[in-house]
Design a protein around this motif. Structure first.
Motif, short mmCIF file in Angstrom:
data_model
loop_
_atom_site.label_atom_id
_atom_site.label_comp_id
_atom_site.label_asym_id
_atom_site.label_seq_id
_atom_site.Cartn_x
_atom_site.Cartn_y
_atom_site.Cartn_z
N ALA A 1 -7.91 -8.76 -54.07
CA ALA A 1 -7.33 -8.62 -55.24
C ALA A 1 -5.77 -8.39 -54.74
N GLY A 2 -5.11 -9.46 -54.92
CA GLY A 2 -3.55 -9.49 -54.58
C GLY A 2 -2.69 -8.63 -54.90
N SER A 3 -2.70 -8.35 -56.44
CA SER A 3 -1.84 -7.26 -56.74
C SER A 3 -2.18 -6.21 -56.16
N SER A 4 -3.36 -5.52 -56.32
CA SER A 4 -4.00 -4.26 -55.72
C SER A 4 -3.62 -4.11 -54.38
N GLN A 5 -3.53 -5.20 -53.40
CA GLN A 5 -3.28 -5.14 -52.12
C GLN A 5 -1.91 -4.71 -51.88
N LEU A 6 -1.06 -5.49 -52.55
CA LEU A 6 0.44 -5.45 -52.60
C LEU A 6 1.07 -4.13 -52.78
N ALA A 7 0.43 -3.63 -54.03
CA ALA A 7 0.53 -2.29 -54.56
C ALA A 7 0.28 -1.17 -53.29
N ALA A 8 -0.75 -1.29 -52.73
CA ALA A 8 -1.35 -0.54 -51.86
C ALA A 8 -0.61 -0.40 -50.42
N LEU A 9 -0.03 -1.65 -50.15
CA LEU A 9 0.53 -1.70 -48.86
C LEU A 9 1.73 -0.70 -48.44
N PRO A 10 2.71 -0.63 -49.41
CA PRO A 10 3.51 0.45 -49.14
C PRO A 10 3.21 1.66 -49.08
N LEU A 11 2.35 1.90 -49.85
CA LEU A 11 1.58 3.53 -49.69
C LEU A 11 1.21 3.79 -48.43
N ILE A 12 0.49 2.47 -47.78
CA ILE A 12 -0.34 2.97 -46.60
C ILE A 12 0.65 3.07 -45.33
N THR A 13 1.86 2.33 -45.60
CA THR A 13 2.85 2.31 -44.53
C THR A 13 3.67 3.64 -44.54
N VAL A 14 3.66 4.48 -45.81
CA VAL A 14 4.39 5.48 -45.67
C VAL A 14 3.22 6.58 -45.40
N GLY A 15 1.98 6.39 -45.28
CA GLY A 15 1.04 7.45 -44.88
C GLY A 15 0.74 8.42 -45.94
N LEU A 16 0.83 7.95 -47.39
CA LEU A 16 0.25 8.67 -48.47
C LEU A 16 -1.17 8.95 -48.25
N PRO A 17 -1.91 10.05 -48.73
CA PRO A 17 -3.21 10.39 -48.96
C PRO A 17 -3.65 9.17 -49.49
N ILE A 18 -5.36 9.20 -49.08
CA ILE A 18 -6.08 8.07 -49.29
C ILE A 18 -6.63 8.11 -50.91
N TRP A 19 -6.42 9.30 -51.66
CA TRP A 19 -6.72 9.47 -52.93
C TRP A 19 -5.82 8.71 -53.76
N MET A 20 -4.32 8.86 -53.29
CA MET A 20 -3.23 8.49 -54.20
C MET A 20 -3.10 6.67 -54.07
#
Length: 241
Positions: free
Chosen positions: A53-72
Motif C-alpha cells: 500500500a504505497g500511500s500507507s508506506q510513504l506515510a509510515a516511513l517518516p514516523l519510523i525514521t524518527v522512532g515514534l511508537p509503533i501504535w502511532m
C-alpha cells in the motif's frame, strides 16, 4: 481452471496492464523512498510484499525514521488506508459467498484500480440464481486477473526502486514523478459527483492543515474526504434479492 476462467483472468490482466507505466512508476518511487529511509534492504522488501500500500508506506516511513511508537505508526497507516474499508464493503456484496480465506486474499490483493474498474464493470452484485448459473465464476476470475497484474507490476517497480535507489541521485525529482503517477491513478476515479466533492474536501483540508506535525494533514484530509463522500453519495443501495 476452466477455459472460461482463463479467458476472464487474461482479460482482467490485460485491462490492468494498460496502466502498467503508472503502476510501475508509483511502485518505483515508493521503493526508492523505502531504500533511502532507515529501513534495511530486507525490511524494505518485507514491507513491499506484506504491506502492499504505497500511500500507507510513504506515510509510515517518516514516523519510523524518527522512532515514534509503533501504535502511532499503525494508527497513521490505518487512517491513510481507510479507503480500503470502503472497497471491502463494496466488494462484500459481490463475494460474501466465498470462504473467509479467499475473501482475505481478495482483500490483500485489492488496490484502487482493480476496485474501481470492477465496480464500474459490475455495479450490481449477482442474484443467487445468476451466481448459481455462473458456474465458472467469470466475475471473480476477471477481478483476480486485474489484481494479479496490479500486484506484479507494483512489486516489480517497488523492488527495482529498492535495489536501484543508491544509483539514483535525489536531484532527479522523483517526488514529482510520484505525484504525476498518483494523479494518473486518481483522475479516472473522479467519475461521480461524490468522488469529486470528496477530492475537493481532501485538497482544502490538506492545504489548510499543512503545518501540522507528522503529516497529520494527510490523515485529516482522508477523514474529510470519507465524510464528504458518504454524505454526497447518491448511489442507490443494493438490497439482496
Amino acid at each position: 481452471m476452466t477455459s472460461e476462467q482463463k479467458r476472464a483472468f487474461i482479460e482482467g490482466f490485460k485491462e490492468m496492464s494498460r496502466f502498467g507505466v503508472t503502476i510501475l512508476t508509483w511502485g518505483f518511487v515508493t521503493g526508492i523512498a523505502m531504500a533511502k529511509s532507515s529501513l534495511t534492504v530486507h525490511q524494505a522488501l518485507t514491507m513491499s510484499l506484506l504491506v502492499y500500500a504505497g500511500s500507507s508506506q510513504l506515510a509510515a516511513l517518516p514516523l519510523i525514521t524518527v522512532g515514534l511508537p509503533i501504535w502511532m505508526i499503525l494508527i497513521t497507516s490505518f487512517m491513510v488506508n481507510l479507503r480500503f474499508v470502503i472497497f471491502s464493503l463494496g466488494l462484500q456484496a459481490h463475494f460474501s459467498y466465498l470462504p473467509m480465506w479467499r475473501r482475505i486474499l481478495l482483500g490483500y490483493m485489492t488496490a484502487d484500480f482493480s476496485y474501481f474498474f470492477y465496480i464500474k464493470r459490475y455495479p450490481t452484485p449477482q442474484s443467487t440464481s445468476e451466481r448459481h448459473a455462473d458456474k465458472d465464476h467469470v466475475r471473480l476470475y476477471w477481478l483476480i486477473g486485474m489484481q494479479f497484474s496490479n500486484w506484479a507490476l507494483w512489486q516489480v517497480g517497488s523492488i527495482a526502486g529498492i535495489f536501484l535507489a543508491s544509483q539514483i541521485p535525489n536531484s532527479w525529482g522523483l517526488e514529482f514523478a510520484g505525484a504525476i503517477a498518483l494523479l494518473a491513478i486518481i483522475i479516472p476515479m473522479l467519475d461521480r459527483a461524490a468522488a469529486r466533492w470528496a477530492a475537493l474536501a481532501a485538497t482544502v483540508v490538506a492545504v489548510a492543515t499543512y503545518g501540522l506535525p507528522f503529516r497529520l494533514n494527510i490523515v485529516l484530509a482522508i477523514v474529510a474526504a470519507l465524510i464528504v463522500g458518504m454524505v454526497t453519495d447518491r448511489t442507490p443501495r443494493w438490497v439482496a434479492p
